[in-house]
Design a protein around this motif. Sequence first.
Motif, PDB file in Angstrom:
ATOM      1  N   ILE A  62       7.943   7.894  11.333  1.00 21.05           N
ATOM      2  CA  ILE A  62       9.386   7.642  11.206  1.00 21.05           C
ATOM      3  C   ILE A  62       9.973   8.482  10.082  1.00 21.05           C
ATOM      4  O   ILE A  62      11.052   9.043  10.201  1.00 21.05           O
ATOM      5  CB  ILE A  62       9.654   6.145  10.964  1.00 21.05           C
ATOM      6  CG1 ILE A  62       9.247   5.340  12.205  1.00 21.05           C
ATOM      7  CG2 ILE A  62      11.112   5.891  10.607  1.00 21.05           C
ATOM      8  CD1 ILE A  62       9.188   3.847  11.972  1.00 21.05           C
ATOM      9  N   GLY A  63       9.218   8.618   8.992  1.00 22.25           N
ATOM     10  CA  GLY A  63       9.689   9.350   7.823  1.00 22.25           C
ATOM     11  C   GLY A  63       9.790  10.845   7.994  1.00 22.25           C
ATOM     12  O   GLY A  63      10.481  11.523   7.237  1.00 22.25           O
ATOM     13  N   TYR A  98       0.856  -1.182   0.000  1.00 17.61           N
ATOM     14  CA  TYR A  98       0.000   0.000   0.000  1.00 17.61           C
ATOM     15  C   TYR A  98       0.892   1.232   0.000  1.00 17.61           C
ATOM     16  O   TYR A  98       1.927   1.258   0.659  1.00 17.61           O
ATOM     17  CB  TYR A  98      -0.898   0.016   1.239  1.00 17.61           C
ATOM     18  CG  TYR A  98      -2.003  -0.999   1.187  1.00 17.61           C
ATOM     19  CD1 TYR A  98      -3.235  -0.679   0.641  1.00 17.61           C
ATOM     20  CD2 TYR A  98      -1.815  -2.286   1.683  1.00 17.61           C
ATOM     21  CE1 TYR A  98      -4.263  -1.621   0.587  1.00 17.61           C
ATOM     22  CE2 TYR A  98      -2.828  -3.229   1.633  1.00 17.61           C
ATOM     23  CZ  TYR A  98      -4.049  -2.881   1.076  1.00 17.61           C
ATOM     24  OH  TYR A  98      -5.051  -3.822   1.029  1.00 17.61           O
ATOM     25  N   GLU A  99       0.472   2.248  -0.716  1.00 15.79           N
ATOM     26  CA  GLU A  99       1.206   3.507  -0.765  1.00 15.79           C
ATOM     27  C   GLU A  99       0.224   4.635  -0.464  1.00 15.79           C
ATOM     28  O   GLU A  99      -0.925   4.603  -0.914  1.00 15.79           O
ATOM     29  CB  GLU A  99       1.822   3.716  -2.144  1.00 15.79           C
ATOM     30  CG  GLU A  99       2.792   2.626  -2.542  1.00 15.79           C
ATOM     31  CD  GLU A  99       3.271   2.724  -3.968  1.00 15.79           C
ATOM     32  OE1 GLU A  99       4.334   2.149  -4.253  1.00 15.79           O
ATOM     33  OE2 GLU A  99       2.593   3.369  -4.805  1.00 15.79           O
ATOM     34  N   ARG A 136      -2.793   1.894  10.458  1.00 18.57           N
ATOM     35  CA  ARG A 136      -1.857   2.042  11.579  1.00 18.57           C
ATOM     36  C   ARG A 136      -0.401   1.956  11.089  1.00 18.57           C
ATOM     37  O   ARG A 136       0.457   2.724  11.516  1.00 18.57           O
ATOM     38  CB  ARG A 136      -2.143   0.959  12.621  1.00 18.57           C
ATOM     39  CG  ARG A 136      -1.433   1.184  13.930  1.00 18.57           C
ATOM     40  CD  ARG A 136      -1.827   0.164  14.980  1.00 18.57           C
ATOM     41  NE  ARG A 136      -3.274   0.211  15.234  1.00 18.57           N
ATOM     42  CZ  ARG A 136      -4.063  -0.855  15.247  1.00 18.57           C
ATOM     43  NH1 ARG A 136      -3.578  -2.058  15.046  1.00 18.57           N
ATOM     44  NH2 ARG A 136      -5.347  -0.731  15.495  1.00 18.57           N
ATOM     45  N   ALA A 137      -0.117   1.013  10.191  1.00 22.69           N
ATOM     46  CA  ALA A 137       1.245   0.842   9.684  1.00 22.69           C
ATOM     47  C   ALA A 137       1.674   2.029   8.826  1.00 22.69           C
ATOM     48  O   ALA A 137       2.833   2.462   8.901  1.00 22.69           O
ATOM     49  CB  ALA A 137       1.334  -0.451   8.879  1.00 22.69           C
ATOM     50  N   LEU A 138       0.766   2.583   8.031  1.00 22.15           N
ATOM     51  CA  LEU A 138       1.107   3.739   7.196  1.00 22.15           C
ATOM     52  C   LEU A 138       1.407   4.965   8.062  1.00 22.15           C
ATOM     53  O   LEU A 138       2.378   5.690   7.800  1.00 22.15           O
ATOM     54  CB  LEU A 138      -0.024   4.039   6.218  1.00 22.15           C
ATOM     55  CG  LEU A 138      -0.197   3.044   5.077  1.00 22.15           C
ATOM     56  CD1 LEU A 138      -1.486   3.315   4.324  1.00 22.15           C
ATOM     57  CD2 LEU A 138       0.993   3.083   4.134  1.00 22.15           C
ATOM     58  N   THR A 155       4.822   3.721   2.690  1.00 25.74           N
ATOM     59  CA  THR A 155       4.409   2.432   2.127  1.00 25.74           C
ATOM     60  C   THR A 155       4.264   1.413   3.243  1.00 25.74           C
ATOM     61  O   THR A 155       4.837   1.564   4.332  1.00 25.74           O
ATOM     62  CB  THR A 155       5.444   1.898   1.117  1.00 25.74           C
ATOM     63  OG1 THR A 155       6.679   1.695   1.798  1.00 25.74           O
ATOM     64  CG2 THR A 155       5.650   2.844  -0.040  1.00 25.74           C
ATOM     65  N   HIS A 156       3.485   0.365   2.933  1.00 26.39           N
ATOM     66  CA  HIS A 156       3.331  -0.756   3.861  1.00 26.39           C
ATOM     67  C   HIS A 156       3.137  -2.023   3.035  1.00 26.39           C
ATOM     68  O   HIS A 156       2.181  -2.124   2.260  1.00 26.39           O
ATOM     69  CB  HIS A 156       2.142  -0.537   4.789  1.00 26.39           C
ATOM     70  CG  HIS A 156       1.824  -1.711   5.649  1.00 26.39           C
ATOM     71  ND1 HIS A 156       2.709  -2.231   6.570  1.00 26.39           N
ATOM     72  CD2 HIS A 156       0.724  -2.497   5.710  1.00 26.39           C
ATOM     73  CE1 HIS A 156       2.157  -3.275   7.168  1.00 26.39           C
ATOM     74  NE2 HIS A 156       0.943  -3.457   6.655  1.00 26.39           N
TER      75      HIS A 156
END
Length: 105
Positions: free
Chosen positions: A60-61, A20-21, A52-54, A38-39
């Motif tokens: 972090i980014g 996913y982006e 949640r992951a995105l 991305t994930h």
Amino acid sequence: MTQSQAQIGNLTYNAAGECYEALVTFHTDEGRIRVACTHSAPLDADPVDVERALISDALIGQDTPNRLRARLKPRLSERPRPAPEPKTPLHGAVDWLRRIGGRAA
């Protein structure tokens, strides 16, 4: 830097990369920060886990060098307004002097 809400926009699934982006936007006091993230997950992954992951990847980014991100200034409606000048007994006279002289206190 205070962060309010994170918004996920332009969410797409890259079948070639099986990930996913998205473009995640954080609203801060200094303006909006948009981070590309991305994930890796299958197409039928749980949407809550993907979201949640995105957002985690975008957090972090924000501070990672060489990461695609954009910082946008706050909109005029989001900017703090200056505090009005306090009214004093001589306020009208000072305004009048500013208008005619341009340099009154």
